[in-house]
Design a protein around this motif. Sequence first.
Motif, PDB file in Angstrom:
ATOM      1  N   ALA A   1     -15.444  50.759  -5.684  1.00  0.00           N
ATOM      2  CA  ALA A   1     -15.387  52.076  -5.033  1.00  0.00           C
ATOM      3  C   ALA A   1     -16.468  52.240  -3.983  1.00  0.00           C
ATOM      4  N   GLY A   2     -17.622  51.603  -4.187  1.00  0.00           N
ATOM      5  CA  GLY A   2     -18.722  51.749  -3.240  1.00  0.00           C
ATOM      6  C   GLY A   2     -18.908  50.573  -2.316  1.00  0.00           C
ATOM      7  N   ASP A   3     -17.934  49.666  -2.263  1.00  0.00           N
ATOM      8  CA  ASP A   3     -18.103  48.454  -1.474  1.00  0.00           C
ATOM      9  C   ASP A   3     -18.310  48.711   0.012  1.00  0.00           C
ATOM     10  N   SER A   4     -17.786  49.826   0.524  1.00  0.00           N
ATOM     11  CA  SER A   4     -17.930  50.120   1.951  1.00  0.00           C
ATOM     12  C   SER A   4     -18.940  51.234   2.203  1.00  0.00           C
ATOM     13  N   THR A   5     -19.783  51.521   1.213  1.00  0.00           N
ATOM     14  CA  THR A   5     -20.820  52.542   1.351  1.00  0.00           C
ATOM     15  C   THR A   5     -22.193  51.878   1.431  1.00  0.00           C
TER      16      THR A   5
ATOM     17  N   THR B   1     -24.249  60.420  -3.176  1.00  0.00           N
ATOM     18  CA  THR B   1     -23.661  59.986  -1.914  1.00  0.00           C
ATOM     19  C   THR B   1     -24.741  59.810  -0.852  1.00  0.00           C
ATOM     20  N   VAL B   2     -24.521  58.821  -0.005  1.00  0.00           N
ATOM     21  CA  VAL B   2     -25.467  58.492   1.058  1.00  0.00           C
ATOM     22  C   VAL B   2     -24.670  58.194   2.323  1.00  0.00           C
ATOM     23  N   ALA B   3     -25.192  58.602   3.457  1.00  0.00           N
ATOM     24  CA  ALA B   3     -24.513  58.337   4.724  1.00  0.00           C
ATOM     25  C   ALA B   3     -25.541  58.102   5.813  1.00  0.00           C
ATOM     26  N   ALA B   4     -25.093  57.517   6.914  1.00  0.00           N
ATOM     27  CA  ALA B   4     -25.976  57.302   8.053  1.00  0.00           C
ATOM     28  C   ALA B   4     -26.450  58.648   8.583  1.00  0.00           C
ATOM     29  N   ASN B   5     -27.723  58.724   8.900  1.00  0.00           N
ATOM     30  CA  ASN B   5     -28.323  59.951   9.421  1.00  0.00           C
ATOM     31  C   ASN B   5     -28.256  59.916  10.951  1.00  0.00           C
TER      32      ASN B   5
ATOM     33  N   TYR C   1     -30.370  55.705   6.427  1.00  0.00           N
ATOM     34  CA  TYR C   1     -29.437  56.552   5.701  1.00  0.00           C
ATOM     35  C   TYR C   1     -30.171  57.732   5.060  1.00  0.00           C
ATOM     36  N   THR C   2     -29.393  58.729   4.684  1.00  0.00           N
ATOM     37  CA  THR C   2     -29.960  59.868   3.970  1.00  0.00           C
ATOM     38  C   THR C   2     -28.995  60.313   2.885  1.00  0.00           C
ATOM     39  N   ALA C   3     -29.525  60.871   1.814  1.00  0.00           N
ATOM     40  CA  ALA C   3     -28.681  61.378   0.733  1.00  0.00           C
ATOM     41  C   ALA C   3     -27.932  62.608   1.209  1.00  0.00           C
ATOM     42  N   THR C   4     -26.626  62.622   0.976  1.00  0.00           N
ATOM     43  CA  THR C   4     -25.791  63.764   1.354  1.00  0.00           C
ATOM     44  C   THR C   4     -25.277  64.515   0.131  1.00  0.00           C
ATOM     45  N   GLY C   5     -25.647  64.053  -1.038  1.00  0.00           N
ATOM     46  CA  GLY C   5     -25.249  64.674  -2.295  1.00  0.00           C
ATOM     47  C   GLY C   5     -25.937  63.951  -3.418  1.00  0.00           C
TER      48      GLY C   5
END
Length: 369
Positions: free
Chosen positions: A102-106, A76-80, A69-73
Amino acid sequence: MTTLALAAVLTACGGGSDVTSVKVVGDSLSDGGTFGFKFTVQASSLVQTRIWVDHVADAADVDPLCPRYTATGPNTVAANPAAAHCTNYAVGGARINVIGSAGDSTPFSVLQQLRDLGATPYNERDVLLVDGGGNDAADLIGAYLRASSDGGVAYVALLGELLTPAQIAQAAAGGNEGLAQAGGLYMTALADQLADTLQTHALAKGAKRVVVVNAPDVTRTPRFQAVLAAVAQASGGGAAGAAVADQIAAVARAWVIAFNARLAQRFSAESRVAVVDFFGAFNQWLSTPATFGLVNTTTPACPATGTDDQGLPTYSIQTCTEAALSAAAPAGAGWWNTYVFSDNFHGTPRTNELMGQLVKETLTARGWL
Protein backbone atom coordinates in the motif's frame (compact mmCIF):
# COMPACT_ATOMS: atom_id res chain seq x y z
CA MET A 1 43.38 37.76 -1.95
CA THR A 2 40.35 37.25 -4.18
CA THR A 3 37.57 34.82 -3.31
CA LEU A 4 38.61 32.53 -6.16
CA ALA A 5 42.24 32.58 -5.07
CA LEU A 6 41.28 31.81 -1.48
CA ALA A 7 39.12 28.90 -2.64
CA ALA A 8 42.04 27.54 -4.65
CA VAL A 9 44.36 27.74 -1.64
CA LEU A 10 41.84 26.04 0.64
CA THR A 11 41.34 23.23 -1.86
CA ALA A 12 45.07 22.74 -2.31
CA CYS A 13 45.53 22.55 1.45
CA GLY A 14 42.67 20.13 1.95
CA GLY A 15 40.61 22.76 3.76
CA GLY A 16 37.76 22.97 1.26
CA SER A 17 35.20 20.66 -0.31
CA ASP A 18 34.04 20.37 -3.89
CA VAL A 19 30.77 18.69 -2.88
CA THR A 20 27.82 20.46 -4.50
CA SER A 21 25.05 18.88 -2.43
CA VAL A 22 24.41 16.16 0.15
CA LYS A 23 21.29 14.13 -0.63
CA VAL A 24 19.71 11.64 1.74
CA VAL A 25 17.27 8.73 1.58
CA GLY A 26 16.41 6.36 4.39
CA ASP A 27 14.42 5.82 7.54
CA SER A 28 14.32 7.35 11.02
CA LEU A 29 18.10 7.14 11.44
CA SER A 30 18.43 9.74 8.67
CA ASP A 31 15.13 11.66 8.90
CA GLY A 32 15.91 15.37 9.04
CA GLY A 33 12.60 16.47 10.55
CA THR A 34 9.71 15.18 8.45
CA PHE A 35 7.54 15.08 11.58
CA GLY A 36 8.95 18.21 13.17
CA PHE A 37 11.66 16.43 15.17
CA LYS A 38 14.65 14.15 14.69
CA PHE A 39 15.01 10.69 16.13
CA THR A 40 17.47 11.51 18.89
CA VAL A 41 17.54 13.78 21.94
CA GLN A 42 16.02 17.11 20.88
CA ALA A 43 18.11 20.27 21.11
CA SER A 44 16.54 23.72 21.38
CA SER A 45 15.64 23.75 17.68
CA LEU A 46 15.30 21.35 14.76
CA VAL A 47 18.42 22.77 13.11
CA GLN A 48 20.47 22.42 16.30
CA THR A 49 19.37 18.82 16.78
CA ARG A 50 22.16 16.91 15.08
CA ILE A 51 22.01 13.49 13.47
CA TRP A 52 24.73 11.77 11.49
CA VAL A 53 23.73 13.17 8.09
CA ASP A 54 24.03 16.69 9.49
CA HIS A 55 27.62 16.00 10.52
CA VAL A 56 28.38 14.77 7.01
CA ALA A 57 26.81 17.89 5.49
CA ASP A 58 28.93 20.06 7.80
CA ALA A 59 32.08 18.28 6.68
CA ALA A 60 31.07 18.74 3.04
CA ASP A 61 30.59 22.46 3.69
CA VAL A 62 27.13 22.58 2.14
CA ASP A 63 24.00 24.32 3.35
CA PRO A 64 22.27 22.72 6.37
CA LEU A 65 20.03 19.84 5.39
CA CYS A 66 16.26 20.15 5.56
CA PRO A 67 13.42 17.65 5.07
CA ARG A 68 11.88 17.38 1.59
CA TYR A 69 8.70 15.77 2.89
CA THR A 70 6.33 16.80 5.64
CA ALA A 71 3.68 14.98 7.65
CA THR A 72 0.19 15.67 6.32
CA GLY A 73 -1.63 13.51 8.85
CA PRO A 74 -0.99 10.95 11.61
CA ASN A 75 0.30 8.37 9.12
CA THR A 76 0.69 10.28 5.87
CA VAL A 77 3.62 12.15 4.37
CA ALA A 78 3.91 14.18 1.18
CA ALA A 79 6.36 16.43 -0.61
CA ASN A 80 6.38 19.92 0.87
CA PRO A 81 5.95 22.53 -1.91
CA ALA A 82 7.89 25.04 0.17
CA ALA A 83 10.82 22.63 0.53
CA ALA A 84 11.69 21.99 -3.10
CA HIS A 85 15.27 23.04 -2.32
CA CYS A 86 15.61 20.49 0.51
CA THR A 87 17.57 17.32 -0.15
CA ASN A 88 16.86 15.09 2.85
CA TYR A 89 14.22 12.63 1.61
CA ALA A 90 14.50 10.21 4.54
CA VAL A 91 11.32 9.46 6.50
CA GLY A 92 10.95 7.86 9.92
CA GLY A 93 9.27 4.49 9.59
CA ALA A 94 10.35 3.98 5.97
CA ARG A 95 11.02 0.49 4.62
CA ILE A 96 12.66 -0.92 1.54
CA ASN A 97 9.68 -3.28 1.26
CA VAL A 98 6.51 -1.70 2.62
CA ILE A 99 4.36 -4.58 3.88
CA GLY A 100 1.28 -5.12 1.77
CA SER A 101 2.46 -2.75 -1.00
CA ALA A 102 0.00 0.00 0.00
CA GLY A 103 2.88 2.39 0.69
CA ASP A 104 5.18 1.35 -2.13
CA SER A 105 4.65 4.63 -4.00
CA THR A 106 4.75 6.86 -0.90
CA PRO A 107 7.73 8.43 0.91
CA PHE A 108 7.48 5.58 3.43
CA SER A 109 9.27 3.55 0.75
CA VAL A 110 13.03 4.09 0.57
CA LEU A 111 12.76 3.00 -3.06
CA GLN A 112 10.20 5.71 -3.80
CA GLN A 113 12.45 8.25 -2.10
CA LEU A 114 15.16 7.25 -4.57
CA ARG A 115 12.72 7.57 -7.47
CA ASP A 116 11.63 11.03 -6.32
CA LEU A 117 15.20 12.17 -5.81
CA GLY A 118 16.27 10.73 -9.16
CA ALA A 119 13.65 12.72 -11.03
CA THR A 120 16.35 15.39 -11.29
CA PRO A 121 19.73 14.23 -12.63
CA TYR A 122 22.63 14.18 -10.18
CA ASN A 123 25.63 16.46 -10.34
CA GLU A 124 28.75 14.28 -10.38
CA ARG A 125 29.92 16.02 -7.18
CA ASP A 126 26.71 15.36 -5.25
CA VAL A 127 26.99 12.98 -2.30
CA LEU A 128 24.10 10.56 -1.82
CA LEU A 129 23.67 9.00 1.63
CA VAL A 130 21.51 5.88 1.85
CA ASP A 131 20.30 3.87 4.82
CA GLY A 132 17.58 1.26 5.15
CA GLY A 133 16.84 -2.30 6.11
CA GLY A 134 16.53 -1.94 9.87
CA ASN A 135 12.75 -1.57 9.87
CA ASP A 136 12.45 -4.37 7.33
CA ALA A 137 14.45 -6.66 9.60
CA ALA A 138 12.21 -5.66 12.51
CA ASP A 139 9.11 -6.52 10.45
CA LEU A 140 10.52 -9.93 9.60
CA ILE A 141 11.46 -10.67 13.20
CA GLY A 142 8.02 -9.61 14.41
CA ALA A 143 6.25 -11.84 11.89
CA TYR A 144 8.54 -14.74 12.80
CA LEU A 145 7.79 -14.33 16.50
CA ARG A 146 4.04 -14.33 15.82
CA ALA A 147 4.29 -17.83 14.39
CA SER A 148 3.54 -19.29 17.82
CA SER A 149 0.13 -17.61 17.78
CA ASP A 150 -0.82 -17.46 14.09
CA GLY A 151 0.83 -20.64 12.84
CA GLY A 152 3.30 -18.73 10.70
CA VAL A 153 0.66 -17.05 8.51
CA ALA A 154 2.11 -13.53 8.80
CA TYR A 155 5.68 -14.73 8.35
CA VAL A 156 4.94 -16.77 5.22
CA ALA A 157 2.87 -13.92 3.80
CA LEU A 158 5.77 -11.52 4.29
CA LEU A 159 8.21 -13.96 2.69
CA GLY A 160 5.83 -14.17 -0.26
CA GLU A 161 6.25 -10.48 -1.02
CA LEU A 162 9.81 -11.05 -2.22
CA LEU A 163 10.25 -14.81 -2.63
CA THR A 164 8.67 -17.08 -5.23
CA PRO A 165 6.09 -19.75 -4.30
CA ALA A 166 8.69 -22.38 -5.21
CA GLN A 167 11.21 -20.89 -2.80
CA ILE A 168 8.64 -20.81 0.00
CA ALA A 169 7.51 -24.38 -0.70
CA GLN A 170 11.10 -25.56 -0.60
CA ALA A 171 11.66 -23.71 2.67
CA ALA A 172 8.50 -25.17 4.21
CA ALA A 173 9.66 -28.65 3.24
CA GLY A 174 12.64 -28.08 5.52
CA GLY A 175 10.42 -27.48 8.54
CA ASN A 176 11.19 -24.80 11.08
CA GLU A 177 14.85 -24.68 10.10
CA GLY A 178 13.98 -24.27 6.43
CA LEU A 179 11.53 -21.47 7.14
CA ALA A 180 14.07 -19.71 9.34
CA GLN A 181 16.64 -19.92 6.54
CA ALA A 182 14.08 -18.43 4.16
CA GLY A 183 14.35 -15.24 6.17
CA GLY A 184 17.90 -14.93 4.90
CA LEU A 185 16.70 -15.33 1.32
CA TYR A 186 14.12 -12.61 1.96
CA MET A 187 16.75 -10.21 3.29
CA THR A 188 19.02 -11.01 0.33
CA ALA A 189 16.16 -10.19 -2.06
CA LEU A 190 15.58 -6.99 -0.08
CA ALA A 191 19.19 -5.95 -0.64
CA ASP A 192 18.76 -6.65 -4.34
CA GLN A 193 15.72 -4.38 -4.43
CA LEU A 194 17.71 -1.55 -2.92
CA ALA A 195 20.72 -2.17 -5.17
CA ASP A 196 18.57 -2.34 -8.32
CA THR A 197 16.76 0.89 -7.48
CA LEU A 198 20.04 2.65 -6.71
CA GLN A 199 21.35 1.54 -10.08
CA THR A 200 18.29 2.78 -11.99
CA HIS A 201 17.45 5.96 -10.12
CA ALA A 202 20.83 7.15 -8.86
CA LEU A 203 23.83 5.71 -10.70
CA ALA A 204 22.10 5.82 -14.08
CA LYS A 205 21.08 9.40 -13.32
CA GLY A 206 24.66 10.57 -12.82
CA ALA A 207 25.37 9.87 -9.13
CA LYS A 208 29.07 9.17 -8.63
CA ARG A 209 29.47 9.49 -4.86
CA VAL A 210 27.04 7.13 -3.15
CA VAL A 211 27.43 5.96 0.45
CA VAL A 212 25.25 3.05 1.57
CA VAL A 213 25.16 2.49 5.32
CA ASN A 214 24.44 -1.16 6.03
CA ALA A 215 21.95 -2.38 8.64
CA PRO A 216 22.87 -2.68 12.34
CA ASP A 217 22.19 -5.71 14.51
CA VAL A 218 18.71 -4.70 15.61
CA THR A 219 18.59 -7.56 18.14
CA ARG A 220 21.00 -5.57 20.31
CA THR A 221 18.73 -2.54 20.64
CA PRO A 222 16.75 -2.06 23.87
CA ARG A 223 13.52 -2.68 21.93
CA PHE A 224 14.50 -6.19 20.90
CA GLN A 225 16.31 -6.97 24.10
CA ALA A 226 12.96 -6.36 25.83
CA VAL A 227 11.20 -8.56 23.28
CA LEU A 228 13.75 -11.31 23.73
CA ALA A 229 13.43 -11.08 27.53
CA ALA A 230 9.67 -11.55 27.14
CA VAL A 231 10.28 -14.55 24.88
CA ALA A 232 12.60 -16.09 27.45
CA GLN A 233 10.03 -15.60 30.18
CA ALA A 234 7.24 -17.06 28.05
CA SER A 235 9.47 -20.04 27.31
CA GLY A 236 9.73 -21.00 30.98
CA GLY A 237 12.43 -18.61 32.12
CA GLY A 238 15.79 -19.68 33.45
CA ALA A 239 18.42 -21.32 31.26
CA ALA A 240 15.84 -22.98 29.01
CA GLY A 241 14.06 -19.69 28.28
CA ALA A 242 17.34 -17.88 27.71
CA ALA A 243 18.38 -20.57 25.22
CA VAL A 244 15.19 -20.04 23.21
CA ALA A 245 15.73 -16.27 23.14
CA ASP A 246 19.38 -16.70 22.16
CA GLN A 247 18.38 -18.97 19.29
CA ILE A 248 15.88 -16.43 17.97
CA ALA A 249 18.46 -13.65 18.26
CA ALA A 250 20.98 -15.76 16.31
CA VAL A 251 18.45 -16.39 13.53
CA ALA A 252 17.55 -12.70 13.28
CA ARG A 253 21.21 -11.66 13.34
CA ALA A 254 21.93 -14.06 10.48
CA TRP A 255 19.18 -12.35 8.46
CA VAL A 256 20.78 -8.93 8.91
CA ILE A 257 24.18 -10.37 8.03
CA ALA A 258 22.69 -11.85 4.84
CA PHE A 259 21.31 -8.42 3.88
CA ASN A 260 24.64 -6.72 4.51
CA ALA A 261 26.62 -9.40 2.70
CA ARG A 262 24.45 -9.04 -0.38
CA LEU A 263 24.85 -5.26 -0.39
CA ALA A 264 28.61 -5.62 -0.14
CA GLN A 265 28.60 -8.18 -2.96
CA ARG A 266 26.44 -6.07 -5.26
CA PHE A 267 28.70 -3.04 -4.95
CA SER A 268 32.10 -4.70 -4.54
CA ALA A 269 33.23 -3.70 -8.04
CA GLU A 270 31.31 -0.41 -8.20
CA SER A 271 33.69 2.54 -7.80
CA ARG A 272 30.79 4.98 -7.40
CA VAL A 273 29.39 3.26 -4.30
CA ALA A 274 30.93 2.82 -0.85
CA VAL A 275 29.22 0.49 1.64
CA VAL A 276 29.87 1.60 5.22
CA ASP A 277 29.93 -1.10 7.89
CA PHE A 278 27.54 0.38 10.43
CA PHE A 279 26.84 -3.16 11.65
CA GLY A 280 30.45 -3.58 12.74
CA ALA A 281 30.77 -0.09 14.22
CA PHE A 282 27.55 -0.44 16.21
CA ASN A 283 28.77 -3.70 17.72
CA GLN A 284 32.06 -2.06 18.64
CA TRP A 285 30.25 0.72 20.51
CA LEU A 286 28.38 -1.90 22.50
CA SER A 287 31.35 -4.18 23.11
CA THR A 288 34.00 -1.56 23.98
CA PRO A 289 32.00 1.56 24.90
CA ALA A 290 34.73 3.30 26.87
CA THR A 291 36.82 3.56 23.72
CA PHE A 292 34.15 5.85 22.29
CA GLY A 293 33.36 7.85 25.41
CA LEU A 294 30.27 5.77 26.17
CA VAL A 295 29.17 4.26 29.47
CA ASN A 296 25.61 2.95 29.21
CA THR A 297 24.93 0.50 26.38
CA THR A 298 21.54 -0.85 27.43
CA THR A 299 19.31 1.82 29.01
CA PRO A 300 17.66 4.54 26.90
CA ALA A 301 18.54 8.05 28.03
CA CYS A 302 14.97 9.23 27.45
CA PRO A 303 12.31 8.18 29.97
CA ALA A 304 9.61 5.71 29.01
CA THR A 305 6.23 7.39 28.57
CA GLY A 306 3.96 4.33 28.53
CA THR A 307 3.66 0.70 27.53
CA ASP A 308 2.40 -1.02 24.40
CA ASP A 309 -0.10 -3.88 24.08
CA GLN A 310 2.66 -6.34 24.95
CA GLY A 311 3.57 -4.52 28.12
CA LEU A 312 6.85 -3.23 26.67
CA PRO A 313 7.95 0.38 27.29
CA THR A 314 7.18 3.09 24.74
CA TYR A 315 8.91 6.42 24.23
CA SER A 316 8.00 9.87 22.91
CA ILE A 317 11.32 10.96 21.52
CA GLN A 318 9.86 14.24 20.26
CA THR A 319 9.40 15.37 23.88
CA CYS A 320 12.78 14.10 25.05
CA THR A 321 14.78 17.33 25.15
CA GLU A 322 18.24 18.25 26.33
CA ALA A 323 16.71 20.73 28.76
CA ALA A 324 14.35 18.14 30.26
CA LEU A 325 17.10 15.54 30.63
CA SER A 326 19.41 18.07 32.29
CA ALA A 327 16.70 19.07 34.75
CA ALA A 328 15.70 15.49 35.56
CA ALA A 329 19.12 14.20 36.58
CA PRO A 330 21.96 15.60 38.70
CA ALA A 331 24.63 14.30 36.34
CA GLY A 332 25.08 17.62 34.56
CA ALA A 333 24.50 18.84 31.03
CA GLY A 334 25.22 16.35 28.28
CA TRP A 335 25.20 13.22 30.46
CA TRP A 336 23.00 11.49 27.88
CA ASN A 337 25.90 11.55 25.44
CA THR A 338 27.55 8.78 27.44
CA TYR A 339 24.56 6.59 26.47
CA VAL A 340 24.32 4.65 23.22
CA PHE A 341 20.54 4.89 22.93
CA SER A 342 18.19 7.83 23.21
CA ASP A 343 15.03 5.71 23.15
CA ASN A 344 14.70 1.97 22.62
CA PHE A 345 15.90 2.02 19.00
CA HIS A 346 17.69 5.28 18.13
CA GLY A 347 21.05 6.74 19.02
CA THR A 348 22.00 9.71 21.16
CA PRO A 349 23.69 12.79 19.71
CA ARG A 350 27.01 11.13 20.60
CA THR A 351 26.36 7.95 18.63
CA ASN A 352 25.09 10.07 15.73
CA GLU A 353 28.40 11.93 15.89
CA LEU A 354 30.27 8.63 15.79
CA MET A 355 28.20 7.46 12.84
CA GLY A 356 28.86 10.71 11.01
CA GLN A 357 32.58 10.33 11.64
CA LEU A 358 32.48 6.80 10.23
CA VAL A 359 30.90 8.05 7.02
CA LYS A 360 33.23 11.06 6.77
CA GLU A 361 36.23 8.74 6.99
CA THR A 362 34.85 6.70 4.12
CA LEU A 363 34.19 9.79 2.01
CA THR A 364 37.70 11.07 2.67
CA ALA A 365 39.28 7.72 1.84
CA ARG A 366 37.45 7.72 -1.50
CA GLY A 367 38.55 11.30 -2.24
CA TRP A 368 34.92 12.44 -2.24
CA LEU A 369 35.29 14.93 0.56
